[in-house]
Write a protein that holds these residues in place. Structure first.
Motif, mmCIF file in Angstrom:
data_model
loop_
_atom_site.group_PDB
_atom_site.id
_atom_site.type_symbol
_atom_site.label_atom_id
_atom_site.label_comp_id
_atom_site.label_asym_id
_atom_site.label_seq_id
_atom_site.Cartn_x
_atom_site.Cartn_y
_atom_site.Cartn_z
ATOM 1 N N ALA A 129 6.247 25.095 -17.685
ATOM 2 C CA ALA A 129 5.145 24.235 -17.241
ATOM 3 C C ALA A 129 4.287 23.740 -18.409
ATOM 4 C CB ALA A 129 4.277 24.988 -16.237
ATOM 5 N N THR A 145 3.026 30.082 -11.277
ATOM 6 C CA THR A 145 2.669 31.204 -10.409
ATOM 7 C C THR A 145 1.201 31.171 -10.014
ATOM 8 O OG1 THR A 145 2.123 32.646 -12.272
ATOM 9 C CG2 THR A 145 4.420 32.662 -11.526
ATOM 10 N N ASN A 146 0.452 30.219 -10.539
ATOM 11 C CA ASN A 146 -0.970 30.114 -10.188
ATOM 12 C C ASN A 146 -1.435 28.668 -10.373
ATOM 13 O OD1 ASN A 146 -1.553 29.776 -13.063
ATOM 14 N ND2 ASN A 146 -1.195 31.975 -13.211
ATOM 15 N N LEU A 205 8.233 26.137 -13.161
ATOM 16 C CA LEU A 205 7.660 27.298 -12.476
ATOM 17 C C LEU A 205 6.161 27.338 -12.691
ATOM 18 C CD1 LEU A 205 7.663 30.282 -11.331
ATOM 19 C CD2 LEU A 205 8.137 31.007 -13.690
ATOM 20 N N VAL A 245 6.818 38.143 -14.120
ATOM 21 C CA VAL A 245 6.995 36.692 -14.257
ATOM 22 C C VAL A 245 8.442 36.365 -14.657
ATOM 23 C CG1 VAL A 245 6.232 34.600 -15.474
ATOM 24 C CG2 VAL A 245 4.554 36.293 -14.774
ATOM 25 N N ILE A 274 3.688 25.938 -26.868
ATOM 26 C CA ILE A 274 3.934 27.379 -26.869
ATOM 27 C C ILE A 274 2.670 28.113 -27.357
ATOM 28 C CG2 ILE A 274 4.878 27.291 -29.211
ATOM 29 C CD1 ILE A 274 7.031 29.189 -28.344
ATOM 30 N N GLY A 275 2.456 29.325 -26.847
ATOM 31 C CA GLY A 275 1.313 30.132 -27.287
ATOM 32 C C GLY A 275 -0.001 29.625 -26.732
HETATM 33 N N1 UDP Z 1 4.153 31.061 -16.106
HETATM 34 C C1 UDP Z 1 3.446 30.991 -14.917
HETATM 35 N N2 UDP Z 1 2.328 31.747 -14.770
HETATM 36 C C2 UDP Z 1 1.852 32.563 -15.747
HETATM 37 C C3 UDP Z 1 2.563 32.628 -16.946
HETATM 38 C C4 UDP Z 1 3.703 31.860 -17.105
HETATM 39 O O1 UDP Z 1 3.820 30.268 -14.012
HETATM 40 O O2 UDP Z 1 0.813 33.217 -15.545
HETATM 41 C C5 UDP Z 1 5.389 30.265 -16.246
HETATM 42 C C6 UDP Z 1 5.110 28.828 -16.683
HETATM 43 O O3 UDP Z 1 6.152 27.986 -16.262
HETATM 44 C C7 UDP Z 1 5.134 28.993 -18.185
HETATM 45 C C8 UDP Z 1 6.321 29.950 -18.361
HETATM 46 O O4 UDP Z 1 6.185 30.852 -17.258
HETATM 47 O O5 UDP Z 1 5.300 27.767 -18.853
HETATM 48 C C9 UDP Z 1 6.355 30.723 -19.668
HETATM 49 O O6 UDP Z 1 5.049 31.140 -20.052
HETATM 50 P P1 UDP Z 1 4.278 30.435 -21.275
HETATM 51 O O7 UDP Z 1 4.666 28.999 -21.320
HETATM 52 O O8 UDP Z 1 2.812 30.741 -21.128
HETATM 53 O O9 UDP Z 1 4.861 31.211 -22.530
HETATM 54 P P2 UDP Z 1 5.042 30.618 -24.022
HETATM 55 O O10 UDP Z 1 5.920 29.401 -23.917
HETATM 56 O O11 UDP Z 1 3.670 30.292 -24.547
HETATM 57 O O12 UDP Z 1 5.710 31.742 -24.746
#
Ligand code: UDP
Ligand code: MN
Length: 263
Positions: free
Chosen positions: A104, A12-13, A10, A83, A215-216
């Motif tokens: 992603a 979104t931008n 996924l 999201v 992550i993060g």
């Molecule tokens: N995502 C996205 N746009 C955003 C934020 C998140 O497309 O503005 C999607 C993307 O696939 C991302 C996932 O949602 O990998 C989960 O967010 P993220 O990986 O930033 O969270 P984390 O794994 O750091 O908790």
């Protein structure tokens, strides 16, 4: 090739598309026999959609506001889960019988097609709270019925962490105890932050890693990379050598396989 199974991500931008492109390419480089699908939303530019089309078999727009009436109605009640609602639309991909969702900000270091031997709902433990799974990598079966139940659940209960991980952990609440075969080994979702919290384990098992999850913050695409030295321009948040090698690996794929499309 297996045409009824797919890896799904996924973005979104345009910023997150950089991650999706590297992930898709990493799966291709390790010769996956499954389809690659990316879900996008309207902010993704036309040019980026074309570039995604070079790597993914399907580039699908899922518009959180207009596509499904169910989503729109749920969003009216839970606008904070934007999201999250976008991510769970992976259950609507019923042209596939089984899928592996990957954030992603993940990257495959080897072929991971064996994940399709697992059943819904399979995921790896979260390094912050191991009785919860991390929702950055999971095996699921697309189903409009499950999708509807997830939306209803979100509408009624929200999400304890405000995101998809809280929602999915509450929904698949017997994951921790019911069936050990649904616990993916941690090497399928090695979170970058866990490396320095248990360095001896990383030294013992890290070489077996199959998927790394950035992550993060920072994300690889927000780091500075020096193509001459082939190394990350270090920031304080990024100290630790092992850690950096994965960022460098991400940038190697980005520089060699993705940048040529972008320029
Ligand atoms: N995502 C996205 N746009 C955003 C934020 C998140 O497309 O503005 C999607 C993307 O696939 C991302 C996932 O949602 O990998 C989960 O967010 P993220 O990986 O930033 O969270 P984390 O794994 O750091 O908790
Ligand atoms: Mn992530």
């Amino acid at each position: 090739p297996v045409t009824d199974q797919a890896f799904v991500t996924l973005c979104t931008n345009n910023t997150y598309c950089q991650g999706a492109l590297v992930l898709g390419k990493s799966l291709r480089n390790h010769e996956t026999s499954r389809k690659l699908v990316v879900m996008i939303t309207s902010p993704v530019s036309a040019r980026m959609r074309t570039i995604l089309g070079n790597v993914f078999d399907e580039v699908l727009e899922v518009d959180t506001l207009d596509s499904a009436d169910l989503v729109r109605l749920s969003l009216l009640k839970r606008p904070e889960l934007g999201v999250t609602f976008t991510k769970i639309q992976c259950w609507t991909l019923t042209q596939y019988t089984k899928c592996v969702y990957m954030d992603a900000d993940t990257i495959a270091l080897r072929n991971i097609d064996e994940l399709f031997d697992r059943e819904e709902f399979s995921a790896a433990p979260d390094s912050g709270w191991p009785d919860c799974f991390n929702s950055g990598v999971f095996v699921f079966r697309p189903s409009l019925e499950t999708f509807g139940r997830l939306l209803q659940y979100a509408e009624d209960n929200g999400s304890f962490d405000g995101g998809d991980q809280g929602l999915l952990n509450s929904f698949f609440s017997n994951w921790a105890t019911a069936d050990i075969s649904k616990h993916l080994p941690f090497i399928y979702n090695l979170s970058i932050s866990s490396i320095y919290t248990y360095i001896p384990a990383f030294k013992q098992f890290g070489s077996e890693a199959k998927v790394v999850h950035f992550i993060g913050t920072p994300k690889p695409w927000s780091c500075k990379y020096n193509p001459q030295t082939k190394w990350i321009v270090e920031e304080e948040a990024l100290n630790g050598h092992q850690h950096l090698l994965f960022f460098v690996h991400w940038w190697e794929i980005y520089t060699s396989d993705i940048l040529p499309f972008l320029t």
